[in-house]
Design an enzyme around this catalytic site. Sequence first.
Site, PDB file in Angstrom:
ATOM      1  N   ARG A 102      -1.752   3.519  13.775  1.00 37.75           N
ATOM      2  CA  ARG A 102      -0.695   3.039  14.656  1.00 37.75           C
ATOM      3  C   ARG A 102      -1.217   2.922  16.086  1.00 37.75           C
ATOM      4  O   ARG A 102      -2.115   3.649  16.495  1.00 37.75           O
ATOM      5  CB  ARG A 102       0.505   4.016  14.652  1.00 37.75           C
ATOM      6  CG  ARG A 102       1.158   4.201  13.293  1.00 37.75           C
ATOM      7  CD  ARG A 102       1.971   2.984  12.891  1.00 37.75           C
ATOM      8  NE  ARG A 102       2.707   3.226  11.658  1.00 37.75           N
ATOM      9  CZ  ARG A 102       2.239   2.980  10.436  1.00 37.75           C
ATOM     10  NH1 ARG A 102       1.000   2.493  10.299  1.00 37.75           N
ATOM     11  NH2 ARG A 102       2.976   3.208   9.363  1.00 37.75           N
ATOM     12  N   ARG A 107       0.827  -1.190   0.000  1.00 36.34           N
ATOM     13  CA  ARG A 107       0.000   0.000   0.000  1.00 36.34           C
ATOM     14  C   ARG A 107       0.871   1.254   0.000  1.00 36.34           C
ATOM     15  O   ARG A 107       1.939   1.290   0.568  1.00 36.34           O
ATOM     16  CB  ARG A 107      -0.901  -0.043   1.242  1.00 36.34           C
ATOM     17  CG  ARG A 107      -1.942   1.056   1.341  1.00 36.34           C
ATOM     18  CD  ARG A 107      -2.945   0.717   2.426  1.00 36.34           C
ATOM     19  NE  ARG A 107      -3.828   1.834   2.700  1.00 36.34           N
ATOM     20  CZ  ARG A 107      -3.754   2.600   3.783  1.00 36.34           C
ATOM     21  NH1 ARG A 107      -2.820   2.363   4.681  1.00 36.34           N
ATOM     22  NH2 ARG A 107      -4.603   3.586   3.978  1.00 36.34           N
ATOM     23  N   LYS A 135       2.999  -8.446  12.244  1.00 33.78           N
ATOM     24  CA  LYS A 135       2.438  -8.436  10.901  1.00 33.78           C
ATOM     25  C   LYS A 135       2.767  -9.723  10.150  1.00 33.78           C
ATOM     26  O   LYS A 135       3.932 -10.071   9.968  1.00 33.78           O
ATOM     27  CB  LYS A 135       2.943  -7.226  10.109  1.00 33.78           C
ATOM     28  CG  LYS A 135       2.261  -7.086   8.747  1.00 33.78           C
ATOM     29  CD  LYS A 135       2.572  -5.760   8.089  1.00 33.78           C
ATOM     30  CE  LYS A 135       1.925  -5.662   6.716  1.00 33.78           C
ATOM     31  NZ  LYS A 135       2.141  -4.350   6.072  1.00 33.78           N
TER      32      LYS A 135
END
Length: 331
Positions: free
Chosen positions: A324, A123, A188
């Site tokens: 975040r 992205r 992640k």
Amino acid sequence: MIQEQLIETVLLRLADGLPHSLADINADDLACALQQLDAWGLQPSQDEYSRYSIVRRLNLLDQAAINRTLFQHKLQNTQQDTQQGSVLVSRSLDSTNEFLLTQKDLPSGTICTTEMQTAGRGRRGRQWHSPFAQNLYFSLLWHFQTQPETLKALSLVVGICVADTLTELGVENIRLKWPNDIYLNGRKLGGILIESRIFNQQSQQMVIGIGLNLAMQPSDAEQISQPWANLNESAVKIERNQLVATLASRLQQALQQLEQYGSSHYLQRWQQYDYFYQQPIKLLLEQEEIHGICCGIDTDSGELLLKTEDGRIHHFNIGEISVRALHNQKI
């Protein structure tokens, strides 16, 4: 073509990670093949018996095996079109998304996957690190014929589908970070990138890209600036070809349902995977930073809901926003 076949022959022989004699291959041809394997990061070497091996055992993608399994999945699901899209496997591409964006005659439902991307992207134009035969680089082409607003939460639907698939395969602690990240055990695991080839009121040809870390080596992840996870950390071991076929089948089915019924029945389940639900977060916008408590999403639009210090709930569209964690702070 002959050179590609030779490289494939050498790759398949050495894929088990054990030493093999390649004496039946012309020395010049072998040198070229080994040079390509080295460019892929496989570090071919020769022992004192003139046998060759590579740095580790590979679980290579197998196009025929994936398509057989995908067809079996479709037979088991009576509502899924058995003719709908097959899987194309490559050893190396610049980008699986780019391949589907530029190939003009592929049918809806076509999937492209590769062992390695030389120009993988995430992205906002970020590089997506893509070492050889360690992860999953997967893109699906879909020709929608629906109202464009039906697709405004497409990345969330895809994320829920990926999370459902991994959970059904036995993986625990899968979470989603709005709008397009997949997490395992708080780190992640992967991400989603959706791009359009055609997008108008009558037709929307979309390419849905998914990257998942499966067995990435720490030495190949030095460029990654955030905590990351591998799928093989979970208690369940999933074979790569099985994962591609299962994910392809589930996504094709989910996109059919999205066209028929819209996205709300998927979005209503976002909260069960929401990584930041009821947690303090900050939104990084182009010109400002906003702090608040994540209150999930609007299940009609897919917009992020943020409760700020004044008690107001704000809606944020999917776009040029980064989310975040906001550590050690109360709102």
